[in-house]
Design an enzyme around this catalytic site. Structure first.
Site, PDB file in Angstrom:
ATOM      1  N   ARG A  21       1.011  -1.253   0.197  1.00 18.86           N
ATOM      2  CA  ARG A  21       0.412  -0.111  -0.189  1.00 18.86           C
ATOM      3  C   ARG A  21       0.739   1.191  -0.104  1.00 18.86           C
ATOM      4  O   ARG A  21       1.352   2.052  -0.997  1.00 18.86           O
ATOM      5  CB  ARG A  21      -1.036   0.029   0.975  1.00 18.86           C
ATOM      6  CG  ARG A  21      -2.169   0.926   0.906  1.00 18.86           C
ATOM      7  CD  ARG A  21      -1.891   2.354   1.270  1.00 18.86           C
ATOM      8  NE  ARG A  21      -1.482   2.828   2.807  1.00 18.86           N
ATOM      9  CZ  ARG A  21      -0.483   3.697   3.400  1.00 18.86           C
ATOM     10  NH1 ARG A  21      -0.502   4.922   2.621  1.00 18.86           N
ATOM     11  NH2 ARG A  21       0.134   3.293   4.538  1.00 18.86           N
ATOM     12  N   ASP A  22       1.436   1.149   1.257  1.00 22.24           N
ATOM     13  CA  ASP A  22       2.369   2.696   0.847  1.00 22.24           C
ATOM     14  C   ASP A  22       3.458   2.586   0.129  1.00 22.24           C
ATOM     15  O   ASP A  22       3.649   3.667  -0.397  1.00 22.24           O
ATOM     16  CB  ASP A  22       3.055   2.393   2.551  1.00 22.24           C
ATOM     17  CG  ASP A  22       3.292   3.837   3.512  1.00 22.24           C
ATOM     18  OD1 ASP A  22       3.300   5.326   2.149  1.00 22.24           O
ATOM     19  OD2 ASP A  22       3.418   4.392   4.264  1.00 22.24           O
ATOM     20  N   HIS A 216       7.036   4.025  12.351  1.00 25.89           N
ATOM     21  CA  HIS A 216       6.388   4.154  11.248  1.00 25.89           C
ATOM     22  C   HIS A 216       7.338   4.825  10.864  1.00 25.89           C
ATOM     23  O   HIS A 216       7.320   6.666  10.738  1.00 25.89           O
ATOM     24  CB  HIS A 216       5.063   4.611  11.328  1.00 25.89           C
ATOM     25  CG  HIS A 216       4.790   4.668   9.085  1.00 25.89           C
ATOM     26  ND1 HIS A 216       4.429   3.058   9.022  1.00 25.89           N
ATOM     27  CD2 HIS A 216       5.590   5.594   8.026  1.00 25.89           C
ATOM     28  CE1 HIS A 216       4.366   4.157   7.236  1.00 25.89           C
ATOM     29  NE2 HIS A 216       4.904   5.251   6.826  1.00 25.89           N
ATOM     30  N   HIS A 218      10.283   6.912   8.056  1.00 27.52           N
ATOM     31  CA  HIS A 218      11.026   7.395   6.407  1.00 27.52           C
ATOM     32  C   HIS A 218      12.959   6.938   6.588  1.00 27.52           C
ATOM     33  O   HIS A 218      12.781   7.798   7.398  1.00 27.52           O
ATOM     34  CB  HIS A 218      10.208   7.942   5.986  1.00 27.52           C
ATOM     35  CG  HIS A 218       8.363   8.007   5.262  1.00 27.52           C
ATOM     36  ND1 HIS A 218       8.060   7.712   4.279  1.00 27.52           N
ATOM     37  CD2 HIS A 218       7.752   7.042   6.073  1.00 27.52           C
ATOM     38  CE1 HIS A 218       6.923   7.388   4.088  1.00 27.52           C
ATOM     39  NE2 HIS A 218       6.376   7.187   5.619  1.00 27.52           N
ATOM     40  N   CYS A 249       5.230   9.950   1.386  1.00 25.49           N
ATOM     41  CA  CYS A 249       4.274  10.362   1.593  1.00 25.49           C
ATOM     42  C   CYS A 249       3.935  11.985   0.103  1.00 25.49           C
ATOM     43  O   CYS A 249       4.884  11.730  -0.675  1.00 25.49           O
ATOM     44  CB  CYS A 249       5.282  11.758   2.363  1.00 25.49           C
ATOM     45  SG  CYS A 249       3.511  13.158   2.308  1.00 25.49           S
ATOM     46  N   ASN A 258      10.251   4.344   3.175  1.00 28.43           N
ATOM     47  CA  ASN A 258       9.835   4.088   4.242  1.00 28.43           C
ATOM     48  C   ASN A 258      11.154   3.283   4.923  1.00 28.43           C
ATOM     49  O   ASN A 258      11.731   2.519   4.539  1.00 28.43           O
ATOM     50  CB  ASN A 258       8.965   2.860   3.929  1.00 28.43           C
ATOM     51  CG  ASN A 258       7.330   3.189   4.521  1.00 28.43           C
ATOM     52  OD1 ASN A 258       6.869   3.753   3.105  1.00 28.43           O
ATOM     53  ND2 ASN A 258       6.320   2.875   5.736  1.00 28.43           N
TER      54      ASN A 258
END
Length: 310
Positions: A21-22, A216, A218, A249, A258
């Site tokens: 997803r991310d 979480h 990055h 993002c 990430n």
């Protein structure tokens, strides 16, 4: 609480893989649905027990994830793997619920920065929280666990410093709404290890008895793994990462991926902290996604290979 090593680190941590997803949402070229399914199936057999598979966001906003339904119904989920999907609002939940048998958890989100929240979802923080207040009880009534992610928890590319007390105020609001997990996002890689250590020490002291706290990070400025160690030393035992270091993002320029799952797993295992994840299998998945995307990825372990003591 996990048993501790002599070093004071927890013996085990859990990792949610968020690459499908991310990670995928930031790729400019459309990834074929069949390839997504193959990659997710491969990831679910690495030992990862939690995986974020897709998002029920509008197709015109994130075209890459417009095949959410096809992906969810195409993947072959082992019994011991928990699938989560991101839902941006109640409409997203409405679209997800007909496929309730294909996932176990949802993710909802808001930013700790007004500017980032408006640029990201065109809402104020209060408007986003009001939406979450309405959404979470509906999910809980369906037996769905809810992770609420607070973006820009450690800094905002538009506003700079974010006061931890502001973040903790949002945490309280989300716990009161019924969230079962809170994720703290370093959305554009602005955190440093000293800051992270202080933040998680305070967050765990305040909230660990009420809700699962997840980190979480990055790797935008190369400090992602150092920040993970700082969170670990403060007592955090739940992390999110993305195979191949995919992600970032989509709002501000230059916000890279990430931390790589394989880099996180490699580091933790070398430190004596177990994840239940098989590193060679994650590396194989990262090589597979690099081939699909047709470009080199940011993962260090993918290039150098795992540490092998002789």
């Amino acid at each position: 609480m996990s048993p501790e090593l002599p070093s004071g680190l927890p013996a085990t941590v859990q990792i949610r893989e968020v690459g499908p997803r991310d990670g995928f949402q930031n790729e400019p070229e459309t990834i074929p649905t069949a390839k997504k399914i193959e990659l997710i199936d491969q990831l679910m057999r690495t030992g990862v027990k939690r995986l974020e598979a897709t998002s029920f966001v509008r197709a015109d906003v994130i075209p890459q994830l417009s095949d959410a339904v096809e992906v969810l119904h195409g993947i072959d989920v082992p019994d011991d793997v928990s699938i989560s999907v991101l839902v941006p609002n109640e409409r997203g939940l409405d679209n997800a619920l007909p496929h309730r048998d294909r996932f176990d958890e949802i993710g909802v989100f808001c930013s700790a920065s007004e500017t980032h929240n408006r640029k990201n979802v065109n809402r104020s923080i209060e408007e986003s929280l009001a939406g979450i207040d309405a959404l979470v009880p509906r999910a809980l009534a369906e037996g769905i666990k809810v992770e609420a992610v607070i973006a820009t928890s450690f800094g905002c590319p538009y506003e700079g410093h974010v006061d931890p007390e502001k973040v903790f105020g949002i945490v309280r609001r989300l716990i009161d709404a019924g969230a079962t997990e809170i994720g703290f996002g370093d959305t554009t890689g602005m955190a440093n290890p000293v800051q992270v250590g202080r933040f998680f020490t305070d967050a765990i002291a305040r909230f660990s008895g009420e809700v699962l706290l997840t980190a979480h990070f990055h790797n935008t400025r190369g400090q992602g793994l150092a920040n993970a160690v700082a969170a670990l030393q403060a007592g955090c035992t739940s992390f999110e990462s993305s195979f191949g270091e995919l992600g970032g993002c989509p709002v501000p320029a230059g916000a890279t991926g990430n931390i790589a799952t394989e880099d996180l797993v490699s580091m933790l295992h070398e430190m004596g902290v177990q994840t239940g994840v098989d590193l060679p299998s994650v590396l194989a998945a990262a090589r597979a996604v690099a081939e699909v995307l047709g470009r080199p990825l940011g993962s260090h372990t993918l290039v150098a290979g795992p540490v092998e003591w002789r």
